[in-house]
Motif scaffolding. Sequence first.
Motif, PDB file in Angstrom:
ATOM      1  N   ILE A  81      33.224   3.291  50.966  1.00  0.00           N
ATOM      2  CA  ILE A  81      32.945   2.038  50.390  1.00  0.00           C
ATOM      3  C   ILE A  81      32.511   1.101  51.558  1.00  0.00           C
ATOM      4  CG2 ILE A  81      33.374  -0.012  49.142  1.00  0.00           C
ATOM      5  CD1 ILE A  81      34.903   2.132  47.070  1.00  0.00           C
ATOM      6  N   THR A  82      33.498   0.780  52.429  1.00  0.00           N
ATOM      7  CA  THR A  82      33.406   0.091  53.715  1.00  0.00           C
ATOM      8  C   THR A  82      32.318   0.239  54.563  1.00  0.00           C
ATOM      9  OG1 THR A  82      35.169   0.956  54.849  1.00  0.00           O
ATOM     10  CG2 THR A  82      35.838  -0.975  53.295  1.00  0.00           C
ATOM     11  N   ALA A  83      32.117   1.668  54.729  1.00  0.00           N
ATOM     12  CA  ALA A  83      31.219   2.157  55.763  1.00  0.00           C
ATOM     13  C   ALA A  83      29.703   1.864  55.010  1.00  0.00           C
ATOM     14  CB  ALA A  83      31.291   3.549  55.899  1.00  0.00           C
ATOM     15  N   MET A  84      29.570   2.063  53.749  1.00  0.00           N
ATOM     16  CA  MET A  84      28.332   1.839  52.996  1.00  0.00           C
ATOM     17  C   MET A  84      28.148   0.262  53.049  1.00  0.00           C
ATOM     18  SD  MET A  84      27.570   1.920  48.944  1.00  0.00           S
ATOM     19  CE  MET A  84      28.727   0.703  48.741  1.00  0.00           C
ATOM     20  N   LEU A  85      29.204  -0.649  52.758  1.00  0.00           N
ATOM     21  CA  LEU A  85      29.023  -2.033  52.855  1.00  0.00           C
ATOM     22  C   LEU A  85      28.466  -2.364  54.322  1.00  0.00           C
ATOM     23  CD1 LEU A  85      31.821  -3.438  50.547  1.00  0.00           C
ATOM     24  CD2 LEU A  85      29.309  -3.054  50.175  1.00  0.00           C
ATOM     25  N   TYR A  86      29.083  -1.811  55.551  1.00  0.00           N
ATOM     26  CA  TYR A  86      28.797  -2.333  56.977  1.00  0.00           C
ATOM     27  C   TYR A  86      27.425  -1.770  57.038  1.00  0.00           C
ATOM     28  CZ  TYR A  86      33.214  -4.015  58.447  1.00  0.00           C
ATOM     29  OH  TYR A  86      34.449  -4.660  58.620  1.00  0.00           O
ATOM     30  N   ALA A  87      26.942  -0.709  56.536  1.00  0.00           N
ATOM     31  CA  ALA A  87      25.681  -0.377  56.631  1.00  0.00           C
ATOM     32  C   ALA A  87      24.630  -1.416  56.101  1.00  0.00           C
ATOM     33  CB  ALA A  87      25.305   1.254  56.236  1.00  0.00           C
ATOM     34  N   GLN A  88      24.724  -1.552  55.108  1.00  0.00           N
ATOM     35  CA  GLN A  88      23.902  -2.451  54.198  1.00  0.00           C
ATOM     36  C   GLN A  88      23.920  -3.960  54.866  1.00  0.00           C
ATOM     37  OE1 GLN A  88      25.673  -2.795  50.410  1.00  0.00           O
ATOM     38  NE2 GLN A  88      24.825  -0.852  49.768  1.00  0.00           N
ATOM     39  N   THR A  89      24.926  -4.407  55.688  1.00  0.00           N
ATOM     40  CA  THR A  89      24.812  -5.731  56.360  1.00  0.00           C
ATOM     41  C   THR A  89      24.514  -5.409  57.831  1.00  0.00           C
ATOM     42  OG1 THR A  89      27.268  -5.692  56.568  1.00  0.00           O
ATOM     43  CG2 THR A  89      26.378  -6.713  54.453  1.00  0.00           C
ATOM     44  N   ARG A  90      24.269  -4.508  58.359  1.00  0.00           N
ATOM     45  CA  ARG A  90      24.005  -3.993  59.738  1.00  0.00           C
ATOM     46  C   ARG A  90      23.336  -5.002  60.657  1.00  0.00           C
ATOM     47  NH1 ARG A  90      25.627   0.687  61.904  1.00  0.00           N
ATOM     48  NH2 ARG A  90      25.232   1.798  59.753  1.00  0.00           N
ATOM     49  N   GLN A  91      22.180  -5.616  59.867  1.00  0.00           N
ATOM     50  CA  GLN A  91      21.371  -6.363  60.582  1.00  0.00           C
ATOM     51  C   GLN A  91      21.945  -7.839  60.951  1.00  0.00           C
ATOM     52  OE1 GLN A  91      17.758  -5.463  58.086  1.00  0.00           O
ATOM     53  NE2 GLN A  91      16.686  -5.194  60.109  1.00  0.00           N
ATOM     54  N   ALA A  92      23.089  -8.221  60.142  1.00  0.00           N
ATOM     55  CA  ALA A  92      23.628  -9.537  60.267  1.00  0.00           C
ATOM     56  C   ALA A  92      25.123  -9.213  60.430  1.00  0.00           C
ATOM     57  CB  ALA A  92      23.231 -10.385  59.075  1.00  0.00           C
ATOM     58  N   PRO A 136      37.985   5.929  47.303  1.00  0.00           N
ATOM     59  CA  PRO A 136      37.486   6.091  48.703  1.00  0.00           C
ATOM     60  C   PRO A 136      37.070   4.775  49.523  1.00  0.00           C
ATOM     61  CG  PRO A 136      35.671   6.414  47.075  1.00  0.00           C
ATOM     62  CD  PRO A 136      36.977   6.290  46.136  1.00  0.00           C
ATOM     63  N   VAL A 137      38.074   4.305  50.018  1.00  0.00           N
ATOM     64  CA  VAL A 137      37.837   2.869  50.602  1.00  0.00           C
ATOM     65  C   VAL A 137      37.002   2.964  51.883  1.00  0.00           C
ATOM     66  CG1 VAL A 137      39.007   0.873  51.553  1.00  0.00           C
ATOM     67  CG2 VAL A 137      40.201   2.249  49.805  1.00  0.00           C
ATOM     68  N   GLU A 138      37.548   3.926  52.885  1.00  0.00           N
ATOM     69  CA  GLU A 138      36.490   4.297  53.894  1.00  0.00           C
ATOM     70  C   GLU A 138      35.185   4.445  53.416  1.00  0.00           C
ATOM     71  OE1 GLU A 138      36.258   4.317  58.164  1.00  0.00           O
ATOM     72  OE2 GLU A 138      37.880   4.068  57.007  1.00  0.00           O
ATOM     73  N   ILE A 178      37.247  -7.362  50.377  1.00  0.00           N
ATOM     74  CA  ILE A 178      36.867  -6.266  49.435  1.00  0.00           C
ATOM     75  C   ILE A 178      37.670  -5.098  49.862  1.00  0.00           C
ATOM     76  CG2 ILE A 178      35.200  -4.631  48.410  1.00  0.00           C
ATOM     77  CD1 ILE A 178      33.150  -7.004  49.029  1.00  0.00           C
ATOM     78  N   GLU A 179      37.607  -4.685  51.260  1.00  0.00           N
ATOM     79  CA  GLU A 179      38.572  -3.764  51.684  1.00  0.00           C
ATOM     80  C   GLU A 179      40.008  -3.791  51.288  1.00  0.00           C
ATOM     81  OE1 GLU A 179      39.883  -2.615  55.945  1.00  0.00           O
ATOM     82  OE2 GLU A 179      37.900  -1.789  55.495  1.00  0.00           O
ATOM     83  N   ASN A 180      40.614  -5.112  51.551  1.00  0.00           N
ATOM     84  CA  ASN A 180      41.843  -5.207  51.422  1.00  0.00           C
ATOM     85  C   ASN A 180      42.460  -5.121  50.067  1.00  0.00           C
ATOM     86  OD1 ASN A 180      42.525  -5.440  54.033  1.00  0.00           O
ATOM     87  ND2 ASN A 180      42.196  -7.491  54.327  1.00  0.00           N
ATOM     88  N   ALA A 181      41.687  -5.837  49.042  1.00  0.00           N
ATOM     89  CA  ALA A 181      41.810  -5.539  47.819  1.00  0.00           C
ATOM     90  C   ALA A 181      41.695  -3.958  47.124  1.00  0.00           C
ATOM     91  CB  ALA A 181      40.839  -6.411  46.882  1.00  0.00           C
ATOM     92  N   LEU A 182      40.846  -3.356  47.710  1.00  0.00           N
ATOM     93  CA  LEU A 182      40.842  -1.837  47.296  1.00  0.00           C
ATOM     94  C   LEU A 182      42.100  -1.061  47.750  1.00  0.00           C
ATOM     95  CD1 LEU A 182      36.879  -1.241  47.828  1.00  0.00           C
ATOM     96  CD2 LEU A 182      38.113  -1.949  45.797  1.00  0.00           C
ATOM     97  N   LEU A 183      42.416  -1.165  48.904  1.00  0.00           N
ATOM     98  CA  LEU A 183      43.681  -0.646  49.585  1.00  0.00           C
ATOM     99  C   LEU A 183      44.707  -1.158  48.718  1.00  0.00           C
ATOM    100  CD1 LEU A 183      43.243  -1.215  53.461  1.00  0.00           C
ATOM    101  CD2 LEU A 183      42.928   0.843  52.202  1.00  0.00           C
TER     102      LEU A 183
END
Length: 391
Positions: free
Chosen positions: A66-77, A62-64, A89-94
Motif C-alpha cells: 500500500i505505501t509503495a503504491m501511495l509513494y508511486a502516486q505522489t512521486r512527482q511531488a 499488505p502495508v508495504e 496512513i502507514e502507521n495506522a495500518l501497522l
Amino acid sequence: MRIAAIEDLHADAGWRTYSFLKVTTDDGIVGWSEYSENYGSAGLTGVIRAIAAQLVGVDPRPVEKITAMLYAQTRQAPGGVNAQAIAAIENALLDVKAKGLGVRVCELFGGPVRERLPLYWSHCGTYRVTYPELCGVPPVTSLDDVKALGREVRAKGYGSLKTNILRFDGGAAALHMPGFARGGEGPEINVDRGLTRAVDRLLGAFREGAGEDAGLHLDLNFNFRTEGYIRMARAIEDHDPTWVEIDLFEPDALAHIRRQVRTPIASGESLFGRRGFLPYLAAGAMDVAIVDVVWNGLAESLKIAAMADAYEINVAPHNFYGHLSTAISAHFSAAVPNFRIMEIDVDDCRWRDEFYLNPPVIRDGHLHLPTGPGWGVEVNEAAVRARSGRR
C-alpha cells in the motif's frame, strides 16, 4: 479483512492541535496513528483525506504494498505533506495489522532489541518560558530558575536534557528562534557575541543544576547559517554537550561545520526518506541521525536506520508530540540496533493524559516499551471529541 472507514480527529492541546488518524476494519479492528498539522504542515489533513479515500474496501494488511503504491502516486511531488500523509496512513495500518495478529508492532520487524529506553527531557525550559500557564508548571524567568529546573530534571531521574536558545539578558525571558520567523527577527539569522554569551550562561546554569554527569543537548534548529553554527558550537564546547542539533538543507555545509567543531552534530529531523538522508550520510555530515517517525512512517524509518547503520551512525527519534506518537517512536527505538537515545516532552498541556487510555510508562528517566498489541497505547476517543478543535 477490509478497511471500512478512515477518519481524522483533532483535539485542542493548548498551543497546538493533536491530530489522530483512525482506521476501522469490517471486523471491528481499530488502528490509530498520530500526526501533526502544526509547524509548517498546514493542509495535511486534507491531503490525508484525499490519499486515504481510495483505501476504503482494501485489505489493510499488505502495508508495504500500500505505501509503495501511495509513494508511486505522489512521486512527482515527493516529501512534504505527501510524505507525512502516507506516514500517518502507514502507521495506522501497522497498528491494524499487529492487532489483527495479536502482537506488538515491533514484532512485525523482528521483535525488540530492548524493552527499556533512555530518554532525554526535550524543550527543557522552553515551554516554561513560553507556555507555563498551559503546562501548569512554574515559569522560568531567570538563570536561577534554569538551575532549579536542572535540579528537577536530575531529581526525576532523567540523565539528559535538551534546550533551545533561551535568553535572559534583556529583562524578560525570551525564546530565540528567528529561523522559524518568531520573535520579530529578520531573515538574516546572524549570530553575535551577546547571543553566544547568553547561550554559554544558559548551558552553564543547566550544568550547575543537573550535575556534571548530565547529558546536555542544545537545539539550534534552523536559526543560523554555516558561520553562525560554527561560532555557536565553539562557544559552548567547554560545557561538553552531548550534541548540538543543527538543521540545514545543504549536506556539504553541515559536513563543513562538523569538521570545524569538537561537539558531535545531530541532524535530520526535517528530512524525508532514505533519499533525503543519503547525501548527508555520504558527506559525513552528522554524528547522530534524527529520524521523525511520525513524518516518515515506522517502516521507512527503520530503513533509514538500517542505512545509517551501514555508515556507523546511531539514530534517535524526533518526538515532541503526544503519547501515541511517543509509543510509535518507542517501537522504532526498540527495534533498531543502532539506537542512541529517545526524545520526549515532559512539559506539555495540563490535560494531555486525558487523550489516552494508557499513557506510556516512564520510570527513572526511561520509557518501558508498551506490552499491549499494536502500539500498546490507545486513544481515548471520547476525550478527544470532548476537546475537539483544529487550528
